[in-house]
Design an enzyme around this catalytic site. Structure first.
Site, PDB file in Angstrom:
ATOM      1  CD  GLU A  56      -2.980   0.663   2.348  1.00 54.96           C
ATOM      2  OE1 GLU A  56      -2.593   0.449   3.501  1.00 54.96           O
ATOM      3  OE2 GLU A  56      -4.166   0.634   2.004  1.00 54.96           O
ATOM      4  NE  ARG A 113      -6.569  -1.102   4.061  1.00 55.32           N
ATOM      5  CZ  ARG A 113      -7.501  -1.735   4.736  1.00 55.32           C
ATOM      6  NH1 ARG A 113      -8.493  -2.289   4.109  1.00 55.32           N
ATOM      7  NH2 ARG A 113      -7.412  -1.805   6.041  1.00 55.32           N
ATOM      8  NE  ARG A 176       0.679  -0.372  12.693  1.00 53.17           N
ATOM      9  CZ  ARG A 176      -0.193  -0.693  11.737  1.00 53.17           C
ATOM     10  NH1 ARG A 176       0.077  -1.683  10.910  1.00 53.17           N
ATOM     11  NH2 ARG A 176      -1.321  -0.042  11.611  1.00 53.17           N
TER      12      ARG A 176
HETATM   13  N1  DCP Z   1      -6.543   4.206   5.614  1.00 58.05           N
HETATM   14  C1  DCP Z   1      -7.672   5.005   5.512  1.00 58.05           C
HETATM   15  N2  DCP Z   1      -8.415   4.963   4.368  1.00 58.05           N
HETATM   16  C2  DCP Z   1      -8.086   4.133   3.356  1.00 58.05           C
HETATM   17  C3  DCP Z   1      -6.969   3.303   3.449  1.00 58.05           C
HETATM   18  C4  DCP Z   1      -6.202   3.357   4.605  1.00 58.05           C
HETATM   19  O1  DCP Z   1      -7.984   5.761   6.442  1.00 58.05           O
HETATM   20  N3  DCP Z   1      -8.836   4.132   2.255  1.00 58.05           N
HETATM   21  C5  DCP Z   1      -5.695   4.306   6.818  1.00 58.05           C
HETATM   22  C6  DCP Z   1      -5.931   3.239   7.856  1.00 58.05           C
HETATM   23  C7  DCP Z   1      -4.584   3.080   8.508  1.00 58.05           C
HETATM   24  C8  DCP Z   1      -3.594   3.424   7.401  1.00 58.05           C
HETATM   25  O2  DCP Z   1      -4.336   4.190   6.445  1.00 58.05           O
HETATM   26  O3  DCP Z   1      -4.433   4.027   9.553  1.00 58.05           O
HETATM   27  C9  DCP Z   1      -2.992   2.194   6.749  1.00 58.05           C
HETATM   28  O4  DCP Z   1      -4.027   1.309   6.582  1.00 58.05           O
HETATM   29  P1  DCP Z   1      -4.044  -0.238   6.413  1.00 58.05           P
HETATM   30  O5  DCP Z   1      -5.016  -0.884   7.317  1.00 58.05           O
HETATM   31  O6  DCP Z   1      -4.303  -0.476   4.988  1.00 58.05           O
HETATM   32  O7  DCP Z   1      -2.579  -0.714   6.688  1.00 58.05           O
HETATM   33  P2  DCP Z   1      -1.906  -1.369   7.941  1.00 58.05           P
HETATM   34  O8  DCP Z   1      -0.437  -1.044   7.865  1.00 58.05           O
HETATM   35  O9  DCP Z   1      -2.618  -0.968   9.201  1.00 58.05           O
HETATM   36  O10 DCP Z   1      -2.168  -2.883   7.679  1.00 58.05           O
HETATM   37  P3  DCP Z   1      -1.449  -4.171   8.271  1.00 58.05           P
HETATM   38  O11 DCP Z   1      -1.034  -3.886   9.677  1.00 58.05           O
HETATM   39  O12 DCP Z   1      -2.520  -5.210   8.154  1.00 58.05           O
HETATM   40  O13 DCP Z   1      -0.281  -4.435   7.404  1.00 58.05           O
END
Ligand code: DCP
Length: 239
Positions: A56, A113, A176
């Site tokens: 992402e 995503r 995290r």
């Molecule tokens: N986000 C958002 N709107 C979106 C996509 C993402 O507000 N359309 C935000 C949510 C998180 C950050 O961006 O704060 C990153 O989102 P992800 O859940 O996709 O990524 P993570 O790093 O949290 O996922 P993982 O821990 O599963 O790798």
């Protein structure tokens, strides 16, 4: 096996040229999408030659322009002001990433995503929280379908849903400690979880498995484009 057969048949117009398959890895904040993809990427040399991983573009959201604006941080700090701006930029960065992606070198592409979870999960959540007003949601909805249908690379062959309880995701998020996410509540994660569930897993069951498109909710227009003739794979991740 029947899934395999169907996937092979997806490009029957070109019998000699195999189609590259794209799957999007979906799931709540902190569920472990990045870890899952990194494990696959580092698994074996053979697997690395087969799979292109598309993470992402979160680094693009954290560092915009010569002034290095962090738009993810701005969104969480002032969601009323920046929800639309942020979701709009998230979409644009996915389009830019799609243009940069190497086409056809590896037969399988796994993307973290998609524009569909942006719309079905996050845009809905921020609209429900009144962080996007009626005008802003109408603007988003008015460009989404026409732009997505003009960019076929954004439409995957299927989804892999990493599924865990909001509690588990919350614990992982606290562990995290991504600085921008300090104010993200368990309540917000609960809302995101429910939206993932009703979009990807309407008939709740336990364990991991495969869902057919016919099991997906028909009332959710725009949730899955008709071009997707494949499957939603879901994996339990509460461990
Ligand atoms: N986000 C958002 N709107 C979106 C996509 C993402 O507000 N359309 C935000 C949510 C998180 C950050 O961006 O704060 C990153 O989102 P992800 O859940 O996709 O990524 P993570 O790093 O949290 O996922 P993982 O821990 O599963 O790798």
């Amino acid at each position: 096996e029947s899934v395999d057969e169907e996937l092979k048949d997806t490009d029957s117009s070109k019998p000699t040229q195999k189609k590259r398959l794209t799957f999007c890895v979906e799931g709540n904040i902190s569920v472990g999408k990045t870890t899952f993809l990194q494990r696959i990427a580092n698994e074996t040399i053979e697997l690395r030659d087969l799979v292109e991983i598309v993470p992402e573009p979160i680094d693009k959201w954290q560092d915009v322009g010569p002034d290095h604006f962090n738009i993810l941080d701005a969104f969480y700090a002032e969601p009323h002001r920046y929800a639309y701006t942020f979701q709009n930029y998230v979409f644009v960065t996915r389009v830019m990433q799609e243009r940069e992606s190497q086409s056809g070198i590896k037969p399988l592409r796994l993307m973290e995503r998609s524009v569909f979870s942006d719309r079905m999960v996050f845009v809905r959540a921020v609209h429900e929280a009144n962080w996007m007003n009626e005008m802003e949601i109408s603007i988003y909805d008015s460009w989404f379908d026409p732009v997505v249908s003009s960019l076929p690379g954004l439409i995957p062959d299927g989804f892999i849903y990493l599924r865990a309880s909001p509690d588990t995701c919350h614990k992982r998020m606290m562990h995290r400690r991504r600085s921008e996410e300090g104010g993200v509540t368990l309540d917000y994660l609960q809302g995101l979880h429910e939206k993932h569930e009703s979009w990807l897993l309407p008939s709740k069951g336990s364990g991991s498995g495969i869902l057919s498109v016919s099991q997906l909710p028909m009332h959710m227009e725009g949730s899955l484009p008709p071009e997707i003739q494949d499957r939603v794979f879901y994996l339990e991740g509460n461990h």
